[in-house]
Design an enzyme around this catalytic site. Structure first.
Site, PDB file in Angstrom:
ATOM      1  N   SER A  31      -4.011   4.261 -15.845  1.00  0.00           N
ATOM      2  CA  SER A  31      -4.112   3.662 -14.340  1.00  0.00           C
ATOM      3  C   SER A  31      -3.565   4.882 -13.348  1.00  0.00           C
ATOM      4  O   SER A  31      -3.190   6.510 -14.288  1.00  0.00           O
ATOM      5  CB  SER A  31      -2.810   3.012 -13.725  1.00  0.00           C
ATOM      6  OG  SER A  31      -3.130   3.044 -12.845  1.00  0.00           O
ATOM      7  N   TYR A  39       6.185   1.219 -15.089  1.00  0.00           N
ATOM      8  CA  TYR A  39       4.123   0.623 -15.237  1.00  0.00           C
ATOM      9  C   TYR A  39       4.250   1.741 -15.471  1.00  0.00           C
ATOM     10  O   TYR A  39       3.240   2.172 -15.806  1.00  0.00           O
ATOM     11  CB  TYR A  39       4.243  -0.293 -14.170  1.00  0.00           C
ATOM     12  CG  TYR A  39       2.712  -0.623 -14.735  1.00  0.00           C
ATOM     13  CD1 TYR A  39       1.792  -1.499 -15.451  1.00  0.00           C
ATOM     14  CD2 TYR A  39       1.731   0.540 -13.220  1.00  0.00           C
ATOM     15  CE1 TYR A  39       0.850  -1.419 -15.351  1.00  0.00           C
ATOM     16  CE2 TYR A  39       0.316   0.260 -13.228  1.00  0.00           C
ATOM     17  CZ  TYR A  39      -0.076  -0.684 -14.172  1.00  0.00           C
ATOM     18  OH  TYR A  39      -1.442  -0.700 -14.338  1.00  0.00           O
TER      19      TYR A  39
END
Length: 255
Positions: free
Chosen positions: A146, A160
């Site tokens: 990401s 995350y």
């Protein structure tokens, strides 16, 4: 450039919707036989498989919790049995923010859940497919990271972001460890991709507007912006590429 994945078996984790669904459909369009994996959204997984079959492709739907080692082993075994051969392509797409929470508010249980779904799953699903890939003389692994791996993510997403940063390093390690077996490992790091459960759940309308305003290409991404690169990285066209991460973010982050 025509990408031909005819008769290759592809396992795409978390392919009941969003980016995973789009990748599964694209790989099938290139000729791959696809295992559509899901955790809880069976309806979405069946929809993904239905799109593939309607276009003339092959797909099977398998449920598993990819944070559970026994279920991972069962998933890979069922996947190999479904098409009578080992897995050629693994896309480690399963992942989740789970909940926005600051480090000050973080609990050990939530921390472990975030790490498990984003990082542990990729490690142990990969482990489970290696023997089959070695037996076939090679394979391709594609991990999903990401933009958060580079910029730390939005509010309350530190763990995350850290797990996605670990995926970047894990990909390089996989590439080195598995190269001698003809197995390549690469990574995609998407930025703001709309039409996904992630942003519909965790991104407000105001944050969406501000994020899009910061993107040089002037729009949010869509899952189909990921699929062509994904297919390329698991195909023979990228046979001399391993350990690489490709950024797909509209120009927000450039290396």
């Amino acid at each position: 450039m025509k990408i031909d994945l005819t008769n290759q078996v592809a396992l795409v984790t978390g392919s009941s919707g969003g980016i995973g669904r789009a990748i599964a459909i694209e790989l099938a369009a290139c000729g791959a036989k696809v295992i559509v994996h899901y955790l809880s959204n069976r309806e979405g997984a069946e929809e993904t498989a239905g799109v593939i079959r309607q276009a003339g492709g092959d797909a099977v739907v398998i449920q598993a919790d990819v944070t559970d080692l026994d279920q991972i082993e069962a998933l890979v075994k069922q996947s190999e049995q479904a098409f009578g051969t080992g897995i050629d392509i693994l896309v480690n797409n399963a992942g989740n923010l789970i909940e926005r929470r600051t480090i000050e508010e973080m609990t050990l249980d939530l921390y472990r859940s975030i790490i498990d779904v984003n990082l542990t799953s990729a490690v142990f699903v990969t482990k489970a497919v290696i023997a089959g890939m070695k037996a076939k003389g090679g394979g391709a692994i594609l991990n999903l990271s990401s933009l958060a791996a580079h910029n730390g993510g939005g509010p309350g997403s530190s763990i995350y972001a850290a797990s996605k940063g670990a995926i970047l390093t894990l990909t390089k390690s996989m590439a080195k460890e598995l190269a001698s077996y003809g197995i390549r490992a690469n990574c995609l790091a998407p930025g703001f991709i709309e039409d996904t459960k992630f942003h519909s759940t965790f991104t407000s309308a105001e944050a969406r507007k501000a994020t899009i305003a910061s993107i040089p290409l002037g729009r949010g991404g869509v899952p189909q912006d990921i699929t062509g690169i994904a297919a390329f990285l698991v195909s023979s066209h990228s046979s001399f590429i391993t350990g690489e991460t490709i950024e797909i973010n509209g120009g927000v982050f450039m290396r």
